[in-house]
Motif scaffolding. Sequence first.
Motif, PDB file in Angstrom:
ATOM      1  N   VAL A 201      -5.213 -37.351  -6.705  1.00 33.15           N
ATOM      2  CA  VAL A 201      -5.131 -36.923  -8.101  1.00 33.15           C
ATOM      3  C   VAL A 201      -4.642 -35.475  -8.118  1.00 33.15           C
ATOM      4  CG1 VAL A 201      -6.404 -36.625 -10.263  1.00 33.15           C
ATOM      5  CG2 VAL A 201      -7.055 -38.448  -8.665  1.00 33.15           C
ATOM      6  N   ALA A 202      -3.631 -35.181  -8.946  1.00 30.73           N
ATOM      7  CA  ALA A 202      -3.060 -33.829  -9.009  1.00 30.73           C
ATOM      8  C   ALA A 202      -4.153 -32.813  -9.298  1.00 30.73           C
ATOM      9  CB  ALA A 202      -1.975 -33.772 -10.083  1.00 30.73           C
ATOM     10  N   ASP A 203      -3.954 -31.580  -8.777  1.00 27.57           N
ATOM     11  CA  ASP A 203      -4.986 -30.553  -8.899  1.00 27.57           C
ATOM     12  C   ASP A 203      -5.278 -30.202 -10.349  1.00 27.57           C
ATOM     13  OD1 ASP A 203      -5.143 -30.508  -6.175  1.00 27.57           O
ATOM     14  OD2 ASP A 203      -3.768 -28.809  -5.925  1.00 27.57           O
TER      15      ASP A 203
ATOM     16  N   HIS B 245       2.074 -40.878 -12.431  1.00 21.70           N
ATOM     17  CA  HIS B 245       1.597 -39.849 -13.364  1.00 21.70           C
ATOM     18  C   HIS B 245       0.449 -39.111 -12.692  1.00 21.70           C
ATOM     19  CE1 HIS B 245       4.001 -41.481 -16.659  1.00 21.70           C
ATOM     20  NE2 HIS B 245       3.550 -42.703 -16.321  1.00 21.70           N
ATOM     21  N   ASN B 246       0.688 -37.786 -12.475  1.00 25.24           N
ATOM     22  CA  ASN B 246      -0.336 -36.925 -11.867  1.00 25.24           C
ATOM     23  C   ASN B 246      -0.795 -37.467 -10.514  1.00 25.24           C
ATOM     24  OD1 ASN B 246      -0.341 -35.201 -14.152  1.00 25.24           O
ATOM     25  ND2 ASN B 246      -1.784 -36.586 -15.200  1.00 25.24           N
TER      26      ASN B 246
ATOM     27  N   LEU C 228      -6.788 -43.792 -11.012  1.00 28.14           N
ATOM     28  CA  LEU C 228      -7.821 -43.030 -10.311  1.00 28.14           C
ATOM     29  C   LEU C 228      -8.362 -41.984 -11.266  1.00 28.14           C
ATOM     30  CD1 LEU C 228      -6.176 -42.468  -6.799  1.00 28.14           C
ATOM     31  CD2 LEU C 228      -8.070 -43.993  -7.344  1.00 28.14           C
ATOM     32  N   THR C 229      -9.701 -41.995 -11.470  1.00 29.78           N
ATOM     33  CA  THR C 229     -10.332 -41.002 -12.346  1.00 29.78           C
ATOM     34  C   THR C 229     -11.325 -40.199 -11.512  1.00 29.78           C
ATOM     35  OG1 THR C 229     -10.104 -42.487 -14.238  1.00 29.78           O
ATOM     36  CG2 THR C 229     -11.655 -40.645 -14.464  1.00 29.78           C
ATOM     37  N   ARG C 230     -11.149 -38.877 -11.495  1.00 31.42           N
ATOM     38  CA  ARG C 230     -11.976 -38.014 -10.661  1.00 31.42           C
ATOM     39  C   ARG C 230     -12.961 -37.260 -11.557  1.00 31.42           C
ATOM     40  NH1 ARG C 230      -8.352 -34.115  -7.463  1.00 31.42           N
ATOM     41  NH2 ARG C 230      -8.062 -33.305  -9.577  1.00 31.42           N
TER      42      ARG C 230
ATOM     43  N   ALA D  60      -5.044 -40.061 -12.356  1.00 32.77           N
ATOM     44  CA  ALA D  60      -3.718 -40.347 -11.799  1.00 32.77           C
ATOM     45  C   ALA D  60      -3.420 -41.827 -12.012  1.00 32.77           C
ATOM     46  CB  ALA D  60      -3.670 -39.995 -10.316  1.00 32.77           C
ATOM     47  N   GLU D  61      -2.132 -42.134 -12.257  1.00 38.79           N
ATOM     48  CA  GLU D  61      -1.720 -43.521 -12.487  1.00 38.79           C
ATOM     49  C   GLU D  61      -0.553 -43.875 -11.571  1.00 38.79           C
ATOM     50  OE1 GLU D  61      -1.949 -45.281 -16.733  1.00 38.79           O
ATOM     51  OE2 GLU D  61      -1.363 -43.174 -16.983  1.00 38.79           O
ATOM     52  N   VAL D  62      -0.584 -45.133 -11.095  1.00 42.27           N
ATOM     53  CA  VAL D  62       0.542 -45.685 -10.340  1.00 42.27           C
ATOM     54  C   VAL D  62       0.870 -47.034 -10.963  1.00 42.27           C
ATOM     55  CG1 VAL D  62       1.356 -46.546  -8.120  1.00 42.27           C
ATOM     56  CG2 VAL D  62      -0.107 -44.514  -8.208  1.00 42.27           C
ATOM     57  N   ILE D  63       2.111 -47.219 -11.400  1.00 41.77           N
ATOM     58  CA  ILE D  63       2.556 -48.481 -12.017  1.00 41.77           C
ATOM     59  C   ILE D  63       3.735 -48.980 -11.207  1.00 41.77           C
ATOM     60  CG2 ILE D  63       3.435 -49.591 -14.089  1.00 41.77           C
ATOM     61  CD1 ILE D  63       2.119 -47.299 -15.689  1.00 41.77           C
TER      62      ILE D  63
END
Length: 700
Positions: free
Chosen positions: A59-61, A8-9, A87-89, A66-69
């Motif tokens: 992380v997408a622009d 996700h993203n 990931l939190t930016r 962003a998530e990875v599962i």
Amino acid sequence: MIRRLELHNFATHQDTEVEFGSGKNVFIGPTGSGKTNLLQALDFAFTGEVPQANLAELVADDADTAEVILDYVEPRTGQNYRIHRTLTRDADGKVVHECSLTNLDNNETVKKPAPVQRTLETLGVDSSVFRHVVHIAQGSFSQVLEETQERKNTMDRLLQISQLEGAYQEMGRQGGPINQLELRKHRNLEKISGLQMLAATLDSEKVILERIVEERERKQSMLEESKKERDRLEKTSEKNLETLSSLQNIEEKIMFAKSTLAASSDQVRTLVSKLYSLLPQETCKDIEKQTFTEMASYLDTLKSNLNNLQKEHSHLNDAHRNALQKAAEIQSQISLLEEDKRKTSNHLVEIQNYLGGKGEEPQIECDKCGSILTKEQWSGHIKERNETLQNLDSAILELLDKYEEHKALVNSRQKSIEEVNSSTKKYENAILLVEQLITQRQGLEQSFVSKKQFEVEKVKLANELRILLQSEPTATDKEVVDQAHNLRHRIEALRKQVGDLENELQRYDKNHLEPQKKRVADAEEASNQLKRLDPEIQLDEKKISLLQTIRAALREIQPIVRKNFTTRISKSANDYLSKLYGGSEIENFEFNEDYEFFVTRAGYRRHANRLSGGQQVLASMAFLLALSEVLSQLDFLILDEPTTHLDTNRRIELVAVLENLRRVPQLIIVDHHPELFDAADTCFQISLSPQGHSQLCQQS
């Protein structure tokens, strides 16, 4: 084995979900479609990092998170795990990384990997193996053939040679099992020298203990004999002691009665001596001889006489009061007559003065008519007044005689009252003394009776004691009592003797027996410890020898294990390479115990890194497939652009090899040549949407 990947993203993937199958999973797509991002997601899921990439850039622009599962089957246990990374930016471009690991079979969160890069180790996979073997980055296949120390260490861990070396080092380190056994053996040897000295005294300490026990038995025997004698005397003399105690009580009562008699007699004599001043002497002598009953009768007489005196006193008081009252009346009459006499005398003086020309005419009324007397009438009234004065004097004299008579009567009555009061006081005091005498006489008589009774009881008890003690008939009471006292003293002496012996026995046990028993027990324990320590030392020596042998074997077996694996890997790699690179140009592929790569080409043996780029790719791929075939812990491999540097013929041969490949559990292949679909078990087409998002489509 990887089962599922959800993004996700993450980079170009907005919402992508991939279901992986066993065997070969082939992803085909043009350059820039997001194939590499998929592999980066796998790297990030397992290791928490992506080589040569900034996490914030993943992380997408158009997103902040962003998530990875990733769902993964652990090959050792077969359990299903889920790796979830976020990931939190923030606005400054800094990124916060969070990770969790969940066991899907029991829905329990595994201890959070710390740091997150250790997720692979949590699953039992080494991160260096992942970077150097499992996933070779795009265009880096030739690096597999590099002979760096890091890659050699990776091979040691992959072939578990490092575990053997670690066990070897662990066994030989300070504080390791061999060192611990050596220390224990040394301590036991030090113990033995001290224990031998203590154990050597066992026989002599036992002899001393036997003597102490014998002495204690002798003291115990004395104690038992004293107890028996005490019990016998107490049993046989119990009645004697009771009789003696009763006799002593009687004697005490007799002594008390005697003292009471003496005190009461003194008191009686004192009280009688006081009565002599109150009553007639003969009466006092009689009272002194009377019993308390006779005294009580005489007390009634005294009380009767006192009552009569009190009545007489009452009558005398009444007569005295009457006489006083009568005398007062006469005195009052005399006062009145004297007042009349004074007035009459005054009138005569006034008249005589007037008639003599010395005063005014008196205003005197006629006694008969009440009229004021005239001068002519005064002479007649003077005579009458003189007669009146004579009559008044006569009456006053008469009343004075009566007054004196009544005054004498008052004095007589007063004297009688005083005499009665004196007698009353004597009777009252006498009554009090007689009452006290009665009490004392009664106590005296009772004490006398009690004394007689006690003396009779004393004789009776003395006779009983004489019979119990079997005394001589001629023995006096005092001799009998002395004999009984001696028996009691004998018993008391025996009791004290028993107590002293018991205390002595306790002190003997504390000061001699118990310490000696402890010395014997310590010597026996030392002897027993010696018996135990010898086998323990021998066993420790055997263990030390065995562990040293095992430790030496751990070092010696490493080359053997390494050669076994490298031989099998070389054979399998040769087989794959012959299929991937047809013809006789490369005759043999060799992977030796030093983890060096050699090939035989045109009859010459040379390092594999001297091959051309395409040949190095094929040799590396053959080596990786051989590793996956020989090593069971490699349950999946990632091939990133394996056709790089390969011409059409080599790609066809690669497809043929992959198509017939059955011994590798899972392959994930990313490439841009569609002919690789021919070798795939699961096909995925990846492309880029006009919005710049990766799109994934599974082909049937």
